[in-house]
Write an enzyme that holds these catalytic residues in place. Sequence first.
Site, PDB file in Angstrom:
ATOM      1  N   GLY A  92       0.794  -1.231   0.000  1.00  0.00           N
ATOM      2  CA  GLY A  92       0.000   0.000   0.000  1.00  0.00           C
ATOM      3  C   GLY A  92       0.821   1.273   0.000  1.00  0.00           C
ATOM      4  O   GLY A  92       1.928   1.319  -0.521  1.00  0.00           O
ATOM      5  N   SER A  93       0.247   2.284   0.626  1.00  0.00           N
ATOM      6  CA  SER A  93       0.759   3.654   0.585  1.00  0.00           C
ATOM      7  C   SER A  93       2.183   3.781   1.130  1.00  0.00           C
ATOM      8  O   SER A  93       2.620   3.000   1.976  1.00  0.00           O
ATOM      9  CB  SER A  93      -0.173   4.525   1.418  1.00  0.00           C
ATOM     10  OG  SER A  93       0.447   5.695   1.831  1.00  0.00           O
ATOM     11  N   SER A  94       2.860   4.824   0.667  1.00  0.00           N
ATOM     12  CA  SER A  94       4.205   5.124   1.189  1.00  0.00           C
ATOM     13  C   SER A  94       4.124   5.704   2.594  1.00  0.00           C
ATOM     14  O   SER A  94       5.147   5.963   3.211  1.00  0.00           O
ATOM     15  CB  SER A  94       4.941   6.076   0.253  1.00  0.00           C
ATOM     16  OG  SER A  94       4.216   7.275   0.069  1.00  0.00           O
ATOM     17  N   GLY A  95       2.912   5.869   3.105  1.00  0.00           N
ATOM     18  CA  GLY A  95       2.742   6.306   4.497  1.00  0.00           C
ATOM     19  C   GLY A  95       2.792   5.144   5.489  1.00  0.00           C
ATOM     20  O   GLY A  95       2.409   5.306   6.640  1.00  0.00           O
TER      21      GLY A  95
END
Lengths: 136, 428
Positions: A62-65
């Site tokens: 998923g997200s780079s967060g």
Amino acid sequence: MIKLTGRKVVGGVIEGEALVTSQTISGWGGVNPMKGIITETRHELCGQSFKDKILICRGAKGSSGWSVAFHLARLAGVAPKGLIFNEMTTKIALGAVVMRIPAMTGFDQDPLVVIKTGDWVRLNADEGYVEIITKA
Amino acid sequence: MELTRNELAMLDGQKGLAIQKAMELLVKYGEALGAERLVDTSNVAGVPGQSSPFLHNYYKDYPGGKDVIFSHFDLDSDVVVDVPNTLVSSCHLQGGVDQAHPELFGVSAETAELYQNSENYAADHGIKILKTCTPYLAGNVPVRGEHCAWMESSAVIYCNAVLGAYTNTEGRESTSAAMITGKIPDWGLHKTENRYGSHRIDVEVSVKNVMDWGMLGYFSGKIVQEKIPVLNGNYSMPDLLCHKHFGAAAASSGGVEMYHVVGATPEAETLEMAFGPKKPVEIIKYGETERRQTYEDLNARARDPQVDYIMLGCPHYSLEQIRDVCRLLEGKKISVNCNLWIFTSRFVKQISDQKGYSEIIRQAGGVILTDSCSAIGQAIPEGTKVVALDSAKQTHYLPAIMGIEAWFGSMEDCIDAALTGRWNGKAP
């Protein structure tokens, strides 16, 4: 006693209860970092808490967060105690570092098969092994 | 890890405490990855020093003034450091709110000020405030072979596949450390041998517009997960917008960070070049059935044809996309039951203002917003139950995050929904 050998990702020694999923875990948008709960609706662990568990998963997605979500979980006091995974990515490596928890990968046996949710495990990242102390 | 003399000096504290703490983080991260060394990076994109109500409260009693969040959170340092200006070209990606419209994001004036202060802090340290998920549409275009350190999965995949620059999907802490050191672990996609294709996808239906490419991206990501798809077959040459939507979709249904389109992307002049010394682990067909299945997957959560929100601009719209919206909207009014929000960068918004596009959209009843989007900002118009989207990525995230229904289609389908209040989109 069952023992798996692998590679240190982040050093340290910890004991705790295993929470195992054969799936990858989303960070931002997939967990509630304030509560330490997996919230991704299609995830097999949806609704479960990873607080103070030894989290054992296939890897991160998923997200780079991803690292931010788990970094916030550490600040909120709801991060896992240890991390064991199969697939190395930048997301999970950075996440493990900023959670500041012992973490390992690259095992001689598949931890997703050998270790079951509820098992009590000792993770010795410094010496590169994981032991199952008691089976659930 | 094997460090150069200069890197050892940085780690030793000879270049100051901030650089030392940043290097400590990068070395821990590199060792976690199993990287053998660091590589020099000249282009960093992240969210340095960004505050939030949680971080603000968490650190409010910590001494150290403005450097507290960057020191403790970004660099994961136990001590506050005097943060220097960035060493290499660095930009700020999207954030949680459009500071010109905090009310639409449900953000108080106090919280908006918090965001503004952290933006000022970043700007004061030499960071370009692009506030977009599409830095490549706002003046930050790396060159082929350039080592970058970027966050934002849709920007990372564009950087690798379309521009031929080298970056992994970095995180906030690693990008902030890279901004002041110019270093990042030499791992993954920084190495040529890891950039070859893994799966061959034979495209057997016509793929020609942004919607087609978005669906193909969504399909590809689902199949290959975090591996590298090579597209081969029946498509017309994708333009920038097709790549933008393909990449964003593939990076959200899977974790794709790199892809090849044979005859189109720089590392895939031929099928042989795309795979290099490797053989495809799997050959997958994208035909009528797969395309229909993908469309149905994307529309699986939609029931009610009564649409109340149309969100465009994931990834942030380009000037050309805004122009095309204006062509469909000019002189018309959107349905009284609908809201139309279009997200873009400040850069594109400024040109849209100049060209009169923003005014056309305003007169039709819509609004152009910057800096964020509905998913990142968790912001939708009050009372929204059903959204229409032209982005497979936003369709993947928004219904789950906000608990609403979502229709996926073309930009034309979305504007039609805005004008009529009903979803009339059809499968291609």
